[in-house]
Design a protein around this motif. Structure first.
Motif, short mmCIF file in Angstrom:
data_model
loop_
_atom_site.label_atom_id
_atom_site.label_comp_id
_atom_site.label_asym_id
_atom_site.label_seq_id
_atom_site.Cartn_x
_atom_site.Cartn_y
_atom_site.Cartn_z
N THR A 1 0.83 -1.20 0.00
CA THR A 1 0.00 0.00 0.00
C THR A 1 0.87 1.25 0.00
O THR A 1 2.07 1.20 0.24
CB THR A 1 -0.95 0.01 1.21
OG1 THR A 1 -0.19 -0.20 2.39
CG2 THR A 1 -2.00 -1.08 1.09
N ILE A 2 0.23 2.37 -0.26
CA ILE A 2 0.94 3.64 -0.37
C ILE A 2 0.47 4.59 0.71
O ILE A 2 -0.72 4.80 0.88
CB ILE A 2 0.69 4.29 -1.75
CG1 ILE A 2 1.20 3.39 -2.87
CG2 ILE A 2 1.36 5.66 -1.83
CD1 ILE A 2 0.80 3.89 -4.25
N LEU A 3 1.40 5.16 1.44
CA LEU A 3 1.08 6.24 2.36
C LEU A 3 1.99 7.40 1.99
O LEU A 3 3.20 7.33 2.12
CB LEU A 3 1.32 5.80 3.80
CG LEU A 3 0.93 6.80 4.88
CD1 LEU A 3 -0.55 7.16 4.75
CD2 LEU A 3 1.18 6.24 6.26
N GLY A 4 1.40 8.45 1.48
CA GLY A 4 2.20 9.52 0.91
C GLY A 4 2.03 10.85 1.60
O GLY A 4 1.05 11.10 2.30
N ALA A 5 3.00 11.71 1.40
CA ALA A 5 2.93 13.10 1.87
C ALA A 5 3.33 14.01 0.72
O ALA A 5 4.28 13.71 -0.01
CB ALA A 5 3.86 13.31 3.07
N VAL B 1 9.91 11.14 8.19
CA VAL B 1 8.63 10.68 7.64
C VAL B 1 8.68 9.19 7.32
O VAL B 1 7.68 8.48 7.47
CB VAL B 1 8.21 11.50 6.40
CG1 VAL B 1 7.97 12.94 6.76
CG2 VAL B 1 9.22 11.38 5.26
N LYS B 2 9.85 8.71 6.92
CA LYS B 2 9.98 7.28 6.67
C LYS B 2 9.79 6.50 7.98
O LYS B 2 9.11 5.46 8.01
CB LYS B 2 11.36 6.97 6.07
CG LYS B 2 11.62 5.49 5.75
CD LYS B 2 10.68 5.00 4.67
CE LYS B 2 10.93 3.53 4.33
NZ LYS B 2 12.19 3.33 3.59
N SER B 3 10.34 7.01 9.07
CA SER B 3 10.21 6.32 10.35
C SER B 3 8.78 6.32 10.85
O SER B 3 8.40 5.47 11.66
CB SER B 3 11.12 6.99 11.40
OG SER B 3 10.60 8.25 11.81
N GLN B 4 7.96 7.25 10.38
CA GLN B 4 6.57 7.35 10.81
C GLN B 4 5.59 6.65 9.87
O GLN B 4 4.38 6.75 10.05
CB GLN B 4 6.17 8.82 10.96
CG GLN B 4 7.03 9.60 11.93
CD GLN B 4 7.12 8.95 13.29
OE1 GLN B 4 6.10 8.63 13.90
NE2 GLN B 4 8.33 8.72 13.77
N GLY B 5 6.10 5.94 8.88
CA GLY B 5 5.22 5.15 8.03
C GLY B 5 5.05 5.66 6.62
O GLY B 5 4.52 4.95 5.76
N ILE B 6 5.47 6.89 6.34
CA ILE B 6 5.39 7.41 4.97
C ILE B 6 6.30 6.59 4.07
O ILE B 6 7.44 6.29 4.42
CB ILE B 6 5.82 8.89 4.92
CG1 ILE B 6 4.82 9.77 5.68
CG2 ILE B 6 5.98 9.38 3.49
CD1 ILE B 6 3.49 9.92 5.00
N ASN B 7 5.80 6.22 2.90
CA ASN B 7 6.67 5.50 1.96
C ASN B 7 6.76 6.16 0.59
O ASN B 7 7.50 5.70 -0.28
CB ASN B 7 6.26 4.04 1.81
CG ASN B 7 4.83 3.87 1.34
OD1 ASN B 7 4.26 4.75 0.68
ND2 ASN B 7 4.22 2.73 1.65
N THR B 8 6.02 7.24 0.39
CA THR B 8 6.00 7.91 -0.92
C THR B 8 5.94 9.42 -0.76
O THR B 8 5.13 9.94 0.01
CB THR B 8 4.79 7.45 -1.76
OG1 THR B 8 4.80 6.03 -1.85
CG2 THR B 8 4.85 8.04 -3.15
N LYS C 1 9.72 6.12 -2.10
CA LYS C 1 9.29 6.19 -3.48
C LYS C 1 8.84 7.61 -3.79
O LYS C 1 8.59 8.41 -2.88
CB LYS C 1 8.15 5.20 -3.74
CG LYS C 1 8.49 3.76 -3.40
CD LYS C 1 9.66 3.25 -4.21
CE LYS C 1 9.97 1.79 -3.86
NZ LYS C 1 11.13 1.28 -4.64
N THR C 2 8.74 7.93 -5.08
CA THR C 2 8.36 9.29 -5.47
C THR C 2 7.26 9.27 -6.52
O THR C 2 7.21 8.39 -7.37
CB THR C 2 9.58 10.05 -6.02
OG1 THR C 2 10.23 9.27 -7.02
CG2 THR C 2 10.56 10.39 -4.91
#
Length: 352
Positions: A73-77, A107-114, A150-151
């Protein structure tokens, strides 16, 4: 419908923060969600006071881990404003008001992956933050962080942000179309896409996903004749160009009044041979948002089971019912959205 304008707030809260950050402490992986950042100098203006959050690493234990969240799944900011924030000398802090040295590590440590970035064709003035140059700088920073984030690059195909009812053609394309009958807006869009990809490759920052348009409502490139058929076809041509470069595609559509209407959009995308992986929808939250997104997800799964639905942008108020601004207001809203819409089917297409 445009994003709600927020008045400027002066004081100690002047920090460039992404809306999602306060809410990421309850998730360890991602959901198909992309949150929209508040401008560096902006906080919700109607609050009577700013409430200091609980200064404890346990402050967010009330949020239970949501089942169904997976690695696919994707979680983005949205980091579109990032370079502007740096120019203004803004800094990042976590929910306990502690300085964050490397925002991408955080943000990566908090679950953001994109990380998502919007890009306009020739933005000027107050739209200058949407430049490709700014996006390339941020993409380089993401890559240099070695976080494996990811971007997603959102191409607006306009000189400004586009919305459901406003898909303004870039000024230069409009001029060329009027002065030279042989130059169509579709040809200009394809040329622009090729040139943009070339610049990204030259900078060695080709994104993982390219989103074609933003909040398209049967009117991509401002084309509305025949339910925007030529616009859908243009999306198909652009998606083919991107696929040749090995880039995953997303399309960003406007939220339809009736969730079932997404079937007709999926049908149009199919007829126009749009080779997309993700279908994104921008959300302007109200009391029905969670149930609407759940219905929308079910509709997409029923007619396009090989595609993944993404909430491509959402903006929640930082003010609660008590007219107080704090980190929990947005955390509650985003958590409830995640909890209402996530299941094992949500993440279908893994990043590779």
């Amino acid at each position: 419908m445009k994003m709600k304008n927020l008045e400027k707030f002066s004081g100690a809260i002047k920090r460039c923060v992404a809306i999602a950050m306060a809410s990421m402490l309850f998730a360890t992986t991602g959901f198909s969600l992309d949150t929209h950042p508040v401008k560096a100098q902006e906080v919700s203006s109607s609050a009577d006071k700013i409430e200091i959050p609980e200064i404890s690493k346990d402050a967010f234990k009330k949020y239970k881990k949501i089942s169904g969240i997976g690695a696919n799944t994707i979680l983005g900011a949205d980091f579109t404003y990032y370079q502007q924030c740096l120019e203004w000398g803004k800094s990042y802090k976590n929910y306990m008001s502690q300085s964050v040295d490397n925002i991408f590590d955080y943000v990566k440590s908090q679950g953001i992956n994109t990380i998502s970035l919007k890009v306009a064709v020739n933005p000027t003035g107050e739209n200058a933050y949407l430049s490709l140059e700014n996006a390339i700088k941020t993409l380089k920073a993401v890559k240099a962080s070695n976080t494996n984030l990811k971007t997603n690059l959102v191409l607006l195909y306009s000189d400004e942000i586009t919305y459901a009812g406003t898909q303004n053609l870039p000024a230069d394309w409009e001029k060329a179309e009027k002065e030279e009958q042989s130059v169509t807006r579709v040809e200009s869009a394809k040329t622009y896409t090729r040139e943009t990809i070339a610049k990204l490759k030259q900078a060695n920052v080709l994104p993982d996903i390219v989103t074609i348009g933003n909040e398209v409502n049967w009117n991509f490139l401002g084309i509305t004749d025949g339910e925007g058929w030529e616009g859908w076809k243009a999306m198909g041509d652009i998606s083919a160009l991107l696929k040749k470069e090995g880039v995953k595609n997303a399309v960003s559509i406007a939220a339809q009044p009736d969730a079932a209407s997404v079937k007709y959009i999926v049908q149009k995308l199919g007829y126009a041979s749009v080779d997309y992986d993700y279908i994104g929808v921008n959300v302007y939250p109200d009391n029905n948002t969670n149930s609407y997104i759940k219905s929308l997800k079910n509709e997409v799964e029923s007619c396009a089971p090989d595609k993944q639905l993404i909430v491509s942008n959402v903006e929640y108020e930082r003010v609660n019912e008590a007219n107080t601004a704090n980190v929990y207001t947005q955390a509650d809203s985003i958590y409830n959205l995640l909890e209402a819409t996530i299941d094992e089917k949500n993440g279908m297409l893994p990043f590779r």
